[in-house]
Design an enzyme around this catalytic site. Structure first.
Site, PDB file in Angstrom:
ATOM      1  N   ASN A 139      -2.259  -0.024   7.201  1.00 18.39           N
ATOM      2  CA  ASN A 139      -1.790  -1.375   7.528  1.00 18.39           C
ATOM      3  C   ASN A 139      -0.900  -2.008   6.466  1.00 18.39           C
ATOM      4  O   ASN A 139      -0.790  -3.226   6.370  1.00 18.39           O
ATOM      5  CB  ASN A 139      -2.960  -2.274   7.951  1.00 18.39           C
ATOM      6  CG  ASN A 139      -3.939  -2.540   6.840  1.00 18.39           C
ATOM      7  OD1 ASN A 139      -3.792  -2.014   5.738  1.00 18.39           O
ATOM      8  ND2 ASN A 139      -4.926  -3.372   7.109  1.00 18.39           N
ATOM      9  N   HIS A 197      -1.957  -5.451   1.428  1.00 13.81           N
ATOM     10  CA  HIS A 197      -3.201  -6.179   1.170  1.00 13.81           C
ATOM     11  C   HIS A 197      -2.851  -7.564   0.654  1.00 13.81           C
ATOM     12  O   HIS A 197      -1.905  -7.716  -0.108  1.00 13.81           O
ATOM     13  CB  HIS A 197      -4.029  -5.457   0.097  1.00 13.81           C
ATOM     14  CG  HIS A 197      -5.133  -6.316  -0.446  1.00 13.81           C
ATOM     15  ND1 HIS A 197      -6.369  -6.394   0.150  1.00 13.81           N
ATOM     16  CD2 HIS A 197      -5.172  -7.186  -1.490  1.00 13.81           C
ATOM     17  CE1 HIS A 197      -7.121  -7.255  -0.527  1.00 13.81           C
ATOM     18  NE2 HIS A 197      -6.419  -7.753  -1.521  1.00 13.81           N
ATOM     19  N   LYS A 203       0.826  -1.206   0.000  1.00 15.29           N
ATOM     20  CA  LYS A 203       0.000   0.000   0.000  1.00 15.29           C
ATOM     21  C   LYS A 203       0.867   1.267   0.000  1.00 15.29           C
ATOM     22  O   LYS A 203       2.095   1.195   0.194  1.00 15.29           O
ATOM     23  CB  LYS A 203      -0.950  -0.050   1.199  1.00 15.29           C
ATOM     24  CG  LYS A 203      -1.983  -1.200   1.099  1.00 15.29           C
ATOM     25  CD  LYS A 203      -2.919  -1.245   2.302  1.00 15.29           C
ATOM     26  CE  LYS A 203      -3.990  -2.309   2.144  1.00 15.29           C
ATOM     27  NZ  LYS A 203      -4.898  -2.369   3.324  1.00 15.29           N
ATOM     28  N   TYR A 248     -12.329  -2.740  -3.460  1.00 11.58           N
ATOM     29  CA  TYR A 248     -12.892  -2.787  -2.098  1.00 11.58           C
ATOM     30  C   TYR A 248     -14.421  -2.767  -2.102  1.00 11.58           C
ATOM     31  O   TYR A 248     -15.030  -2.331  -1.116  1.00 11.58           O
ATOM     32  CB  TYR A 248     -12.334  -1.631  -1.273  1.00 11.58           C
ATOM     33  CG  TYR A 248     -10.924  -1.875  -0.758  1.00 11.58           C
ATOM     34  CD1 TYR A 248     -10.623  -2.998   0.012  1.00 11.58           C
ATOM     35  CD2 TYR A 248      -9.903  -0.968  -1.026  1.00 11.58           C
ATOM     36  CE1 TYR A 248      -9.338  -3.223   0.490  1.00 11.58           C
ATOM     37  CE2 TYR A 248      -8.603  -1.182  -0.538  1.00 11.58           C
ATOM     38  CZ  TYR A 248      -8.339  -2.309   0.218  1.00 11.58           C
ATOM     39  OH  TYR A 248      -7.064  -2.527   0.706  1.00 11.58           O
ATOM     40  N   ARG A 302       2.237  -6.996   9.181  1.00 10.99           N
ATOM     41  CA  ARG A 302       1.497  -5.926   9.869  1.00 10.99           C
ATOM     42  C   ARG A 302       1.922  -5.800  11.330  1.00 10.99           C
ATOM     43  O   ARG A 302       1.970  -4.694  11.877  1.00 10.99           O
ATOM     44  CB  ARG A 302      -0.016  -6.169   9.741  1.00 10.99           C
ATOM     45  CG  ARG A 302      -0.550  -5.848   8.334  1.00 10.99           C
ATOM     46  CD  ARG A 302      -1.946  -6.383   8.162  1.00 10.99           C
ATOM     47  NE  ARG A 302      -2.591  -5.959   6.920  1.00 10.99           N
ATOM     48  CZ  ARG A 302      -3.709  -6.504   6.459  1.00 10.99           C
ATOM     49  NH1 ARG A 302      -4.293  -7.489   7.123  1.00 10.99           N
ATOM     50  NH2 ARG A 302      -4.247  -6.065   5.335  1.00 10.99           N
ATOM     51  N   ARG A 332      -1.636 -14.832   3.671  1.00  9.19           N
ATOM     52  CA  ARG A 332      -2.433 -14.143   4.708  1.00  9.19           C
ATOM     53  C   ARG A 332      -1.796 -14.306   6.086  1.00  9.19           C
ATOM     54  O   ARG A 332      -1.805 -13.382   6.890  1.00  9.19           O
ATOM     55  CB  ARG A 332      -3.876 -14.686   4.741  1.00  9.19           C
ATOM     56  CG  ARG A 332      -4.766 -14.224   3.615  1.00  9.19           C
ATOM     57  CD  ARG A 332      -5.265 -12.799   3.751  1.00  9.19           C
ATOM     58  NE  ARG A 332      -6.269 -12.602   4.775  1.00  9.19           N
ATOM     59  CZ  ARG A 332      -7.016 -11.510   4.873  1.00  9.19           C
ATOM     60  NH1 ARG A 332      -6.897 -10.513   3.983  1.00  9.19           N
ATOM     61  NH2 ARG A 332      -7.891 -11.379   5.834  1.00  9.19           N
ATOM     62  N   GLU A 377      -9.291 -10.304  -7.912  1.00  6.95           N
ATOM     63  CA  GLU A 377      -8.360  -9.188  -7.725  1.00  6.95           C
ATOM     64  C   GLU A 377      -7.215  -9.235  -8.737  1.00  6.95           C
ATOM     65  O   GLU A 377      -6.804  -8.191  -9.261  1.00  6.95           O
ATOM     66  CB  GLU A 377      -7.830  -9.205  -6.277  1.00  6.95           C
ATOM     67  CG  GLU A 377      -8.945  -8.886  -5.278  1.00  6.95           C
ATOM     68  CD  GLU A 377      -8.587  -9.179  -3.821  1.00  6.95           C
ATOM     69  OE1 GLU A 377      -7.461  -9.638  -3.545  1.00  6.95           O
ATOM     70  OE2 GLU A 377      -9.459  -8.945  -2.951  1.00  6.95           O
ATOM     71  N   PHE A 398     -15.517   3.227   7.338  1.00  5.77           N
ATOM     72  CA  PHE A 398     -14.124   3.485   6.968  1.00  5.77           C
ATOM     73  C   PHE A 398     -13.897   3.525   5.458  1.00  5.77           C
ATOM     74  O   PHE A 398     -12.778   3.761   5.009  1.00  5.77           O
ATOM     75  CB  PHE A 398     -13.205   2.448   7.619  1.00  5.77           C
ATOM     76  CG  PHE A 398     -13.495   1.003   7.234  1.00  5.77           C
ATOM     77  CD1 PHE A 398     -13.004   0.468   6.052  1.00  5.77           C
ATOM     78  CD2 PHE A 398     -14.264   0.197   8.060  1.00  5.77           C
ATOM     79  CE1 PHE A 398     -13.263  -0.847   5.697  1.00  5.77           C
ATOM     80  CE2 PHE A 398     -14.527  -1.139   7.713  1.00  5.77           C
ATOM     81  CZ  PHE A 398     -14.028  -1.651   6.523  1.00  5.77           C
ATOM     82  N   THR A 431      -5.740  -7.831  10.389  1.00  4.78           N
ATOM     83  CA  THR A 431      -6.079  -6.556   9.740  1.00  4.78           C
ATOM     84  C   THR A 431      -5.583  -5.350  10.530  1.00  4.78           C
ATOM     85  O   THR A 431      -5.054  -4.402   9.954  1.00  4.78           O
ATOM     86  CB  THR A 431      -7.607  -6.472   9.554  1.00  4.78           C
ATOM     87  OG1 THR A 431      -8.026  -7.611   8.782  1.00  4.78           O
ATOM     88  CG2 THR A 431      -8.019  -5.197   8.839  1.00  4.78           C
TER      89      THR A 431
END
Ligand code: DAT
Ligand code: MG
Length: 151
Positions: A112, A115, A9, A49, A102, A85, A126, A57, A91
């Site tokens: 964070n 993704h 990100k 998203y 993270r 993951r 995606e 948010f 998250t």
């Protein structure tokens, strides 16, 4: 073999930690089969998203993700969705285990760092949003017999 979608990100790029993060996936044995830098448009962010539309948010999330370039990747390997993951962590970075990305690099759920797709179905969706089939490379890596018992 599975493929999953990973995005570093804007905060990861701005903080100069993309190399360290990519290294973690390489060290684990994963193969990077696609990678590019892009500035996400509002339209693409809304599609990516879509499941969060209407949540409190959502607006902040779109502003964050479109604020500066990101690094998008497709990562391939055994059980890639689940294993990536687990490397990424929870998250909310304040709750993510130390040792996860993270958990090691963040403090705020709204910053964070990374993704990763949450299921094989999300991964397919995606990957198709961010990459054309010509941008995804099929190649063999010299170390595969030392990462997998059987290919
Ligand atoms: P993940 O990115 O772990 O799959 P998610 O899909 O539930 O998490 O949410 C997508 C992103 O939205 C997440 O990475 C950060 C942001 N987000 C989620 N919950 C949030 C919250 N309660 N407050 C602020 N941002 C949130
Ligand atoms: Mg998610």
């Amino acid at each position: 073999m599975e493929r999953t979608f990973v995005m570093l990100k804007p905060d990861a790029v701005q903080r100069g930690i993309v190399g360290e993060i990519i290294s973690r996936f390489e060290r684990k044995g994963f193969k990077i089969v696609a990678m590019k830098m892009l500035k996400i448009s509002r339209e693409l962010a809304e599609k990516h998203y879509a499941e969060h539309k209407g949540k409190p948010f959502f607006e902040g999330l779109l502003n964050y993700i479109t604020s500066s370039p990101v690094i998008a990747m497709v990562i391939e390997g055994k059980n890639a969705v689940k294993v990536v993951r687990s490397i990424v962590g929870a998250t909310n970075p304040a709750e993510a285990q130390p040792g996860t990305i993270r958990g090691d690099y963040g403090l705020d759920v709204g910053r964070n760092v990374i993704h990763a797709s949450d299921s094989l179905e999300s991964a397919k969706r995606e990957i198709a949003l961010f990459f054309s089939s010509e941008e995804i490379y099929e190649y063999s890596k010299y170390d595969e017999n030392w990462i997998y018992e059987k290919n």
